[in-house]
Design an enzyme around this catalytic site. Structure first.
Site, PDB file in Angstrom:
ATOM      1  N   SER A  92       0.851  -1.192   0.000  1.00 38.68           N
ATOM      2  CA  SER A  92       0.000   0.000   0.000  1.00 38.68           C
ATOM      3  C   SER A  92       0.885   1.239   0.000  1.00 38.68           C
ATOM      4  CB  SER A  92      -0.905  -0.041   1.236  1.00 38.68           C
ATOM      5  OG  SER A  92      -1.888   0.967   1.160  1.00 38.68           O
ATOM      6  N   ASN A  93       0.375   2.360   0.434  1.00 43.72           N
ATOM      7  CA  ASN A  93       1.189   3.584   0.499  1.00 43.72           C
ATOM      8  C   ASN A  93       0.792   4.405   1.722  1.00 43.72           C
ATOM      9  OD1 ASN A  93      -1.060   5.374  -0.301  1.00 43.72           O
ATOM     10  ND2 ASN A  93      -0.913   4.207  -2.209  1.00 43.72           N
ATOM     11  N   TYR A  94       1.412   5.560   1.882  1.00 48.48           N
ATOM     12  CA  TYR A  94       1.249   6.333   3.121  1.00 48.48           C
ATOM     13  C   TYR A  94      -0.001   7.218   3.160  1.00 48.48           C
ATOM     14  CZ  TYR A  94       6.063   5.115   4.347  1.00 48.48           C
ATOM     15  OH  TYR A  94       7.195   4.441   4.682  1.00 48.48           O
ATOM     16  N   ALA A  97      -4.760   7.772  -3.586  1.00 50.39           N
ATOM     17  CA  ALA A  97      -3.404   7.352  -3.947  1.00 50.39           C
ATOM     18  C   ALA A  97      -3.520   5.883  -4.356  1.00 50.39           C
ATOM     19  CB  ALA A  97      -2.473   7.525  -2.757  1.00 50.39           C
TER      20      ALA A  97
END
Ligand code: CTP
Length: 419
Positions: free
Chosen positions: A226-228, A294
């Protein structure tokens, strides 16, 4: 929320969700409002008038005349008495009657006579909800000035899973109460149907679709990439849209942020593929789409069905494949009367990259933020953006909290969509 002195008509129709309306009546009575319940004849098969008259403290009205006394109930008086007129649950049949003016019961007759703001909370099976005739009738009610309180997704009375569950009573209550309080604050004439207050009028009747948060792409049943992203920016944009009167659908990846405005319907998703599926469903009826998520650019071609064990001799390796580009797919399908906004979070050549994305994805506007700016980007409560539009204009904003940035973005969209 205190609603002393306010007059609320609650119209109840014949759907399984009618039992929830008892709680809606109770919430308004508790807030100090006076409540008059009108039931359609079928509604009485789902909940008794005795329950509702006990909770509201007033006899329930259902017929044009009281059977034994011949007393006539004036739908005109009732319509004029109301400060807010709610139909919850609203069945497909009542929605159709309201849309076409078939005044064959006390509820629809009173609806046609009212000058109050009308809120309609549909509840029905998912296929009925998606049927072109229901979609058309709801559209008509919207353009007549009614606020549609969108049903939620979940298990329905038919045991099918889909969109059609009546919104929860406390969310309906908050939506109506906020309208009444705002209306008073802006000192507008509450007798005009469809008058939502100064700010709330800006996006009235507009359907807004927003993606926000990260996506998760599974490696195995317990792991993902995943991402932040924390979803804060997209949630702030959704809340601001609802405050300005829009019907908002927020397609939200896994994160802790959640909207505070009851006018935002949240559809929770996990992967980019899920997000695309939901967006494809809502996009055709969307006026303004804002792609704030995102989205993971890559996903795992063959995620493991079982947990990958540490004791395995081999270090696992995964084949990655490209995820669909949701913004680009919707951008290709965009009609002239739809407006699309994208985001670009960049680390270098920020404005060049952002403008390239604006063109490549066929967007009308792109909001650029740079990770080089302190206080901008993921996780912070602030952001610093530059907005580029497809007609070649750009505007740079200072560092602000995300709520203020959301407001700047909506001001810019309104400037651009109102000519
Ligand atoms: N976006 C999307 N679907 C994707 C990737 C991005 O809808 N699979 C949207 C984002 O929500 C954003 C815009 O496209 O509105 C730009 O996203 P960004 O990640 O900056 O662009 P990419 O096209 O992924 O380009 P890159 O990662 O190479 O910078």
């Amino acid at each position: 929320m205190k609603l002393s002195g306010k007059h609320i008509v609650i119209g109840i129709t014949g759907g399984i969700a009618a039992y929830k309306s008892a709680n809606l009546v109770r919430l308004f009575v508790k807030s100090g409002a006076e409540v008059q319940v009108i039931m359609t004849p079928h509604a009485k098969e789902f909940i008794t008038p005795v329950t509702l008259s006990t909770l509201s403290g007033k006899p329930v009205i259902s017929e044009f005349f009281t059977a034994n006394t011949g007393e006539w109930h004036s739908h005109v008086d009732l319509g004029l008495w109301a400060d807010a007129f709610i139909v919850a649950p609203a069945t497909a049949s009542t929605i159709a009657k309201m849309a076409t003016g078939v005044a064959d019961n006390m509820l629809v007759t009173s609806y046609l006579s009212t000058r109050a703001k009308v809120f309609v909370a549909p509840a029905m099976d998912m296929d009925m909800m998606m049927h072109p005739s229901t979609v058309r009738n709801i559209e008509t009610l919207r353009s007549d000035g009614c606020t549609i309180i969108e049903p939620a997704e979940g298990e329905l009375a038919s045991h099918l899973i889909g969109k059609g569950r009546m919104e929860e009573p406390d969310a309906i209550f908050r939506r109506v109460a906020t309208f009444l309080i705002e209306n008073e604050k802006y000192n507008l004439n509450p007798e005009i149907n469809g008058c939502d207050g100064k700010a709330a009028a800006q996006l009235k009747n507009k359907r807004v679709l927003i993606t926000a948060g990260p996506t998760r792409e599974r490696l195995d049943p317990v792991r993902f990439i995943s991402n932040y992203s924390t979803g804060k920016m997209g949630v702030a944009i959704a809340d601001e849209a609802a405050r300005r009167g829009a019907d908002v659908t927020l397609v939200l990846g896994p994160c802790n942020a959640s909207p505070t405005e009851s006018g935002v319907m949240v559809v929770n998703v996990e992967s980019a593929r899920d997000m695309l599926d939901v967006c494809e469903r809502y996009f055709p009826s969307t006026d303004i789409a804002i792609m704030c998520a995102a989205v993971a650019d890559y996903t795992v071609a063959h995620p493991s069905e079982v947990k990958i064990k540490r004791e395995n001799n081999e270090i696992p390796s995964f084949e990655f494949v490209k995820n669909p580009d949701i913004a680009a797919i919707l951008g290709k399908r965009k009609r002239d009367n739809q407006y699309m906004v994208g985001f670009a979070l960049e680390t270098d050549h920020e404005n060049v990259n952002a403008i390239e994305k604006l063109n490549r994805k066929n967007l009308n506007m792109i909001v650029m933020n740079s990770l080089r700016d302190e206080g901008a980007g993921f996780g912070t409560d602030t952001n610093k953006v530059t907005i580029h539009t497809s007609d070649g204009r750009s505007k740079e904003f200072g560092l602000k909290d995300k709520k203020a940035v959301a407001s700047d973005i909506w001001d810019s969209i309104l400037e651009n969509t109102n000519g």
